[in-house]
Scaffold this active site. Structure first.
Site, PDB file in Angstrom:
ATOM      1  N   LEU A  50      74.586 -57.306  45.627  1.00 33.17           N
ATOM      2  CA  LEU A  50      73.907 -57.352  44.335  1.00 33.17           C
ATOM      3  C   LEU A  50      72.970 -56.151  44.260  1.00 33.17           C
ATOM      4  O   LEU A  50      72.450 -55.693  45.280  1.00 33.17           O
ATOM      5  CB  LEU A  50      73.095 -58.639  44.179  1.00 33.17           C
ATOM      6  CG  LEU A  50      73.855 -59.967  44.123  1.00 33.17           C
ATOM      7  CD1 LEU A  50      72.871 -61.135  44.057  1.00 33.17           C
ATOM      8  CD2 LEU A  50      74.811 -60.015  42.933  1.00 33.17           C
ATOM      9  N   ASP A  51      72.732 -55.641  43.042  1.00 36.91           N
ATOM     10  CA  ASP A  51      71.736 -54.594  42.873  1.00 36.91           C
ATOM     11  C   ASP A  51      70.407 -55.063  43.437  1.00 36.91           C
ATOM     12  O   ASP A  51      70.095 -56.267  43.431  1.00 36.91           O
ATOM     13  CB  ASP A  51      71.542 -54.269  41.383  1.00 36.91           C
ATOM     14  CG  ASP A  51      72.757 -53.605  40.766  1.00 36.91           C
ATOM     15  OD1 ASP A  51      73.601 -53.118  41.524  1.00 36.91           O
ATOM     16  OD2 ASP A  51      72.845 -53.597  39.518  1.00 36.91           O
ATOM     17  N   MET A  52      69.600 -54.117  43.886  1.00 41.98           N
ATOM     18  CA  MET A  52      68.314 -54.474  44.472  1.00 41.98           C
ATOM     19  C   MET A  52      67.477 -55.343  43.530  1.00 41.98           C
ATOM     20  O   MET A  52      66.828 -56.308  43.954  1.00 41.98           O
ATOM     21  CB  MET A  52      67.530 -53.201  44.819  1.00 41.98           C
ATOM     22  CG  MET A  52      66.192 -53.462  45.480  1.00 41.98           C
ATOM     23  SD  MET A  52      65.284 -51.935  45.808  1.00 41.98           S
ATOM     24  CE  MET A  52      64.814 -51.473  44.135  1.00 41.98           C
ATOM     25  N   ASP A  53      67.478 -55.028  42.241  1.00 38.56           N
ATOM     26  CA  ASP A  53      66.630 -55.746  41.291  1.00 38.56           C
ATOM     27  C   ASP A  53      67.241 -57.052  40.806  1.00 38.56           C
ATOM     28  O   ASP A  53      66.578 -57.820  40.107  1.00 38.56           O
ATOM     29  CB  ASP A  53      66.324 -54.849  40.089  1.00 38.56           C
ATOM     30  CG  ASP A  53      65.473 -53.653  40.477  1.00 38.56           C
ATOM     31  OD1 ASP A  53      64.663 -53.789  41.412  1.00 38.56           O
ATOM     32  OD2 ASP A  53      65.605 -52.599  39.841  1.00 38.56           O
ATOM     33  N   THR A  54      68.506 -57.304  41.129  1.00 44.84           N
ATOM     34  CA  THR A  54      69.170 -58.544  40.720  1.00 44.84           C
ATOM     35  C   THR A  54      68.950 -59.615  41.785  1.00 44.84           C
ATOM     36  O   THR A  54      69.022 -59.331  42.976  1.00 44.84           O
ATOM     37  CB  THR A  54      70.679 -58.312  40.537  1.00 44.84           C
ATOM     38  OG1 THR A  54      70.879 -57.270  39.572  1.00 44.84           O
ATOM     39  CG2 THR A  54      71.373 -59.573  40.049  1.00 44.84           C
TER      40      THR A  54
END
Length: 475
Positions: A307-311
């Site tokens: 997952l993206d870091m911010d997700t």
């Protein structure tokens, strides 16, 4: 600039920042100046990046303003700082050589299209009385002249840093993987602003850039939103220009995150709930990752996806290589079912109603000048498909701006990706060709908030050992 605000000792980091009160004051001054020139608005509506640099000298605070690239209608306007190197003089070397290259290119097009004959403008490339033309010679000359002109141009962009050291763009980019400056290097707001400040003995205090006008077709830009300096063109330049300048640390290096939550574990797999702000796997930044935390207990653990870091949300990890390959194949075969929940901020508050649904089919490609951003690219992009459905619509308390009421609307969406492209959901939501509704807190395609409000809430796959269909939900 009239203010009682005490200027900070350190300039903000231009590649990741939140505009402060000094920057906002400067931006208001630029906005007022633009609006005072209605003759510019039709051209600026096509989209342009503007920048401000708050500066200090002899205890006095002021600001500089700049725009990216060249705009003919603003030439000669001393409100904006001049270019680092003005190569567009009508009778200058660049324009003359550019015209010659255009003439050669025009003749190549004429000949290849069958229009050219022995009356071709460049008769020295023809065999008189014949119908042959040295196309290869023309193309070789065009390439040679173009390369020489680029070298000439970038050699004349002499950049200055806070230590008083000078380097041209050819020298600066020779240390980078690109080895050569990309088109438009040195023409962005930040280099212009710092160059002018150094040349005039001004101390840079705060810097910010904002977009004015419509979004480009490929990139995602929103009117009056703030953006960091571009990394592709500006990172090498600013890394040199900020030498000798006191600059804050990169906020991303100290970005916090919550705790990793265990959802399920057996002898083969682990399913966790990743918090926003935590990397999935180790990266360049000195940050904790899901994989490193899990490997503290079991060194053999491998993440089956990311997952993206911010997700935030569900991630499955395998405890051995055979399990990892089995689940990886399910992801590659697109038999894994994934669902996300997102809070988006619509540009059109009349568009969404509970139960609305649809499908977005927009091809995506990497923005090589602004990684990790992605762009909509119908020529070179990979197909990306997202199914969406409106779960709820929240009309927040109305606010009054300029005696007109406005509604701050948030929409909760269920998103089902049928492909797995980088930033697919974020771009499909934010793009004017998609939902035109950036995900709340998206620092790349919308505006920052407390976090990126994108959650991986459902995951379904076949257990590699038991054959059982495993379903995990945070809905």
């Amino acid at each position: 600039m009239h203010t009682d605000i005490t200027p900070p000792e350190l300039m903000n980091y231009p590649f990741c920042y939140e505009p402060d009160s000094l920057s906002l004051l400067a931006v208001e001054g630029v906005k007022s100046y633009i609006l005072a020139h209605p003759e510019w608005l039709s051209v600026l509506q096509e989209g342009k990046m503007f920048g401000v640099l708050v500066v200090e000298k002899d205890g006095k605070i002021g600001y500089l303003a700049a725009y990216s690239g060249q705009i003919d209608i603003l030439e000669g306007d001393d409100f904006f700082v001049p270019p680092v190197f003005d190569y567009l003089q009508p009778d200058g070397y660049f324009k003359r050589e550019e015209a010659e290259i255009s003439r050669i290119n025009h003749n190549i097009i004429r000949w290849e299209s069958g229009v050219c004959s022995e009356n071709c403008v460049d008769s020295e490339y023809l065999v008189i009385g014949d119908t042959t033309c040295d196309i290869d010679g023309l193309k070789a000359e065009r390439k040679s002249r173009s390369q020489a002109l680029q070298h000439w141009l970038f050699s004349h962009f002499i950049m200055l840093n806070a230590n008083g050291v000078k380097r041209n763009l050819l020298d600066i980019f020779s240390d980078t993987p690109l080895k050569f400056p990309p088109s438009g290097a040195g023409e962005c707001c930040a280099p212009k602003l710092l160059q002018y400040a150094y040349l005039n003995g001004l101390r840079p205090v705060r810097i910010a850039e904002f977009w004015w006008g419509d979004s480009p077709k490929k990139e995602i830009r929103h009117h009056l939103h703030f953006y960091p300096a571009c990394r592709g063109r500006c990172l090498p330049i600013l890394s040199f220009m900020m030498q000798g300048l006191n600059v804050e640390d990169d906020p991303q290096q100290t970005y916090g995150h919550g705790e990793l939550k265990m959802i399920y574990e057996d002898d083969y797999i682990i399913v966790v709930d990743k918090p926003s702000g935590m990397l999935s796997v180790p990266g360049k930044l000195s940050r904790t990752s899901v994989q490193s935390l899990l490997q503290e207990k079991n060194p053999d653990i491998l993440l089956c996806h990311r997952l993206d870091m911010d997700t935030s949300g569900l991630i499955v990890a395998a405890k051995d290589e055979a399990t990892y390959k089995h689940i990886q194949k399910q992801f590659l075969d697109r038999t894994v079912k994934k669902r996300y929940r997102a809070i988006v901020i619509p540009k059109d508050t009349t568009r969404f109603h509970i139960g609305d649904k649809g499908t977005i089919d927009l091809p995506l490609a990497s923005d090589y000048m602004e990684r990790p951003c992605q762009i909509v690219d119908f020529e070179n992009g990979k197909r990306a498909i997202t199914e969406w459905r409106v779960e709820s619509v929240i009309n927040n308390q109305s606010s009054v701006i300029n005696n007109q009421s406005s509604i701050n609307q948030e929409v909760i969406l269920l998103l089902i990706p049928h492909t797995g492209r980088t930033h697919q959901l974020r771009v499909h939501c934010a793009s004017p060709l998609g939902l035109n509704s950036p995900i709340k807190g998206d620092p790349l395609y919308g505006q920052r908030a407390d976090r990126l409000h994108l959650y991986a809430v459902y995951l379904e796959f076949i257990h590699p050992a038991t054959g059982e269909r495993m379903r995990f939900s945070l809905l």
